[in-house]
Design an enzyme around this catalytic site. Structure first.
Site, PDB file in Angstrom:
ATOM      1  N   GLN A  18      23.771   5.316  16.772  1.00 23.85           N
ATOM      2  CA  GLN A  18      23.033   4.573  15.752  1.00 23.85           C
ATOM      3  C   GLN A  18      21.929   5.394  15.089  1.00 23.85           C
ATOM      4  OE1 GLN A  18      22.888   1.108  18.731  1.00 23.85           O
ATOM      5  NE2 GLN A  18      22.686   0.066  16.776  1.00 23.85           N
ATOM      6  N   HIS A 112      26.443   4.082  25.539  1.00 26.27           N
ATOM      7  CA  HIS A 112      25.961   2.977  24.690  1.00 26.27           C
ATOM      8  C   HIS A 112      27.026   2.709  23.623  1.00 26.27           C
ATOM      9  CE1 HIS A 112      22.304   0.623  23.153  1.00 26.27           C
ATOM     10  NE2 HIS A 112      23.336   0.275  22.403  1.00 26.27           N
ATOM     11  N   ASN A 156      25.517   0.477  28.715  1.00 21.35           N
ATOM     12  CA  ASN A 156      24.806  -0.544  27.953  1.00 21.35           C
ATOM     13  C   ASN A 156      25.665  -1.799  27.810  1.00 21.35           C
ATOM     14  OD1 ASN A 156      22.530  -1.249  26.053  1.00 21.35           O
ATOM     15  ND2 ASN A 156      24.290  -1.568  24.708  1.00 21.35           N
ATOM     16  N   GLU A 157      25.109  -2.911  28.224  1.00 23.32           N
ATOM     17  CA  GLU A 157      25.761  -4.221  28.028  1.00 23.32           C
ATOM     18  C   GLU A 157      27.224  -4.186  28.434  1.00 23.32           C
ATOM     19  OE1 GLU A 157      24.910  -5.557  24.034  1.00 23.32           O
ATOM     20  OE2 GLU A 157      22.826  -5.988  24.547  1.00 23.32           O
TER      21      GLU A 157
HETATM   22  C1  BGC Z   1      22.962  -3.328  21.291  1.00 23.56           C
HETATM   23  C2  BGC Z   1      22.441  -2.475  20.165  1.00 23.56           C
HETATM   24  C3  BGC Z   1      22.415  -3.284  18.885  1.00 23.56           C
HETATM   25  C4  BGC Z   1      21.494  -4.466  19.110  1.00 23.56           C
HETATM   26  C5  BGC Z   1      21.253  -5.323  17.887  1.00 23.56           C
HETATM   27  C6  BGC Z   1      22.407  -4.720  21.305  1.00 23.56           C
HETATM   28  O1  BGC Z   1      23.313  -5.596  21.834  1.00 23.56           O
HETATM   29  O2  BGC Z   1      22.761  -2.703  22.532  1.00 23.56           O
HETATM   30  O3  BGC Z   1      23.241  -1.333  20.051  1.00 23.56           O
HETATM   31  O4  BGC Z   1      22.035  -2.542  17.781  1.00 23.56           O
HETATM   32  O5  BGC Z   1      22.083  -5.285  20.087  1.00 23.56           O
HETATM   33  O6  BGC Z   1      22.383  -6.011  17.466  1.00 23.56           O
END
Ligand code: BGC
Length: 414
Positions: A18, A112, A156-157
């Site tokens: 990003q 990520h 991440n998530e």
């Molecule tokens: C993610 C980011 C994303 C942000 C906003 C999160 O779930 O980790 O990469 O930009 O949300 O939508």
């Protein structure tokens, strides 16, 4: 109570794809450039942080932050299977060193959302061996860079596939597999559509187990290297609520999340990530109520949601410290960001007051950056970016949160 605990981490968060720019060896780049594509625009140069990290890190330090969460890009570090790039590792060594020079504790994320394109072309996170490949990449990163890492998030998530499904945001398996844009990316990668799988658009149920195994093996690998630092995963945790008749769907959403929180019980921290609230009605997820304030993402403006997520994580894993690894708002009007930050921090303080061990708060995001399928339109940043010149434009919210960080308290803020 207005003070935060000693050694509280105050940071902002970003992800390599990003902000770095030119992440052409990743699966996401393929998806962005395929025809047709689901992305409104390609990531391109992003915020050019690959070259501007020094100024960016100094800027964060000057504002008052003591930590920075960013991700290491697997596609750069291991551009082909088993082939590690000494130059890419050296680059991240310089980024980590710049953090230390500025008294910024670097928290790194090993994955990520983006993977090397060769991973996506070999089944991605729907292929069991991806967990082993991820662990081998983690092992190399820890061996080369571990002495400079202050904390690490493996993935991440990793529950985002399940969350997107229960919120009705991604289509079921067959449609994804058959979608024209997935087929187009597979063509670009020179594989059959069913072989190509990019996170988080993988929806076969195996991906949950692959993710959890990758987390476990990756965490072990990170602990085996140089340096000793806390390791955890980050979990996407919206506030989850039911309107009358929606209880069964709410419970299903909670059940889909449970295995991840359970897996986090053995970790050094849980990274809680929250943006809004998801309500369920009898026939499915509900949009925000008419008249509700919406963010640029179309989400309900709901700063109370973060505390709800923290409490849910703490109830599921009472002995594991919590770090808010992402909380933020996409807003054109920066004064809504300031209000959002104040209200979310009041919620965090409430949790701490109730005895929950919250150790840090990372605002998403440092910069206005590439918001995946939505491109550069939703602006989450504390710092704006002139897209023509890459000039950084510090917003009042950055100075506001920086003052809170410096004071480690909210009462010192005018
Ligand atoms: C993610 C980011 C994303 C942000 C906003 C999160 O779930 O980790 O990469 O930009 O949300 O939508």
């Amino acid at each position: 109570m207005k003070n935060f605990p000693a050694k509280f981490l105050w940071g902002t968060a970003t992800a390599a794809h990003q902000v770095e720019g030119g992440n052409w060896n990743s699966d996401c780049w393929l998806l962005e450039h395929a025809t047709p594509t689901a992305f409104v625009e390609p990531s391109g140069d992003a915020c050019d942080q690959y070259h501007r990290y020094g100024e960016d890190i100094a800027l964060l330090a000057g504002l008052g932050f003591n930590s920075y969460r960013f991700s290491i890009e697997w596609a750069r570090v291991e551009p082909e299977p088993g082939e590690f790039s000494a130059a890419a590792l050296e680059h991240y060594r310089r980024v980590l060193a710049a953090c230390h020079e500025n008294r910024i504790a670097p928290m790194v994320t090993l994955h990520h959302f983006t993977s090397p394109r060769w991973i996506a072309a070999q089944g991605g996170w729907e292929a069991a061996r991806t967990a082993d490949r991820f662990a081998s990449y983690c092992e190399r990163v820890a061996r080369e860079l571990g002495d400079l890492i202050a904390a690490a998030c493996t993935i991440n998530e990793l529950n985002s596939v399940q969350m997107l499904q229960t919120s009705g945001l991604i289509a079921p398996d067959e449609k994804i597999v058959g979608s024209r844009w997935r087929a187009a990316a597979a063509r670009a990668a020179a594989v059959a559509p069913e072989e190509f799988s990019a996170f988080p658009f993988c929806t076969r149920s195996i991906c949950r187990d692959v993710m959890l195994r990758a987390h476990r093996l990756g965490a072990q690998a990170l602990r085996s290297g140089r340096g000793k630092f806390p390791v955890g995963m980050t979990i996407a945790m919206e506030e989850i609520a039911a309107e009358p008749g929606g209880e069964a769907l709410r419970d299903a959403a909670l059940a889909a999340e449970a295995p991840f929180l359970e897996a986090a019980r053995g970790d050094d921290f849980i990274g809680v990530q929250n943006y809004t609230r998801q309500r369920f009605g009898p026939s499915g997820p509900l949009p925000p109520e008419p008249g509700a304030e919406l963010t640029l993402m179309g989400y309900e403006y709901r700063p109370q949601a973060l505390a709800a997520a923290i409490r849910r994580a703490a109830a599921a894993a009472p002995r594991v410290p919590i770090i808010v690894t992402e909380s933020g708002i996409a807003a054109a009007d920066d004064s809504r960001r300031v209000a959002f930050i104040d209200a979310t921090l009041a919620g965090v303080l409430g949790c701490i007051g109730d005895g929950i061990d919250v150790r840090g708060y990372f605002y998403w995001s440092m910069l206005d950056n590439y918001e995946w399928l939505l491109g550069y339109r939703p602006t989450f940043g504390l710092i704006g970016v002139d897209r023509a010149t890459q000039r950084r434009i510090v917003k009042p919210s950055a100075e506001h949160l920086g003052r809170i960080a410096r004071a480690n308290a909210v009462d010192a803020v005018e």
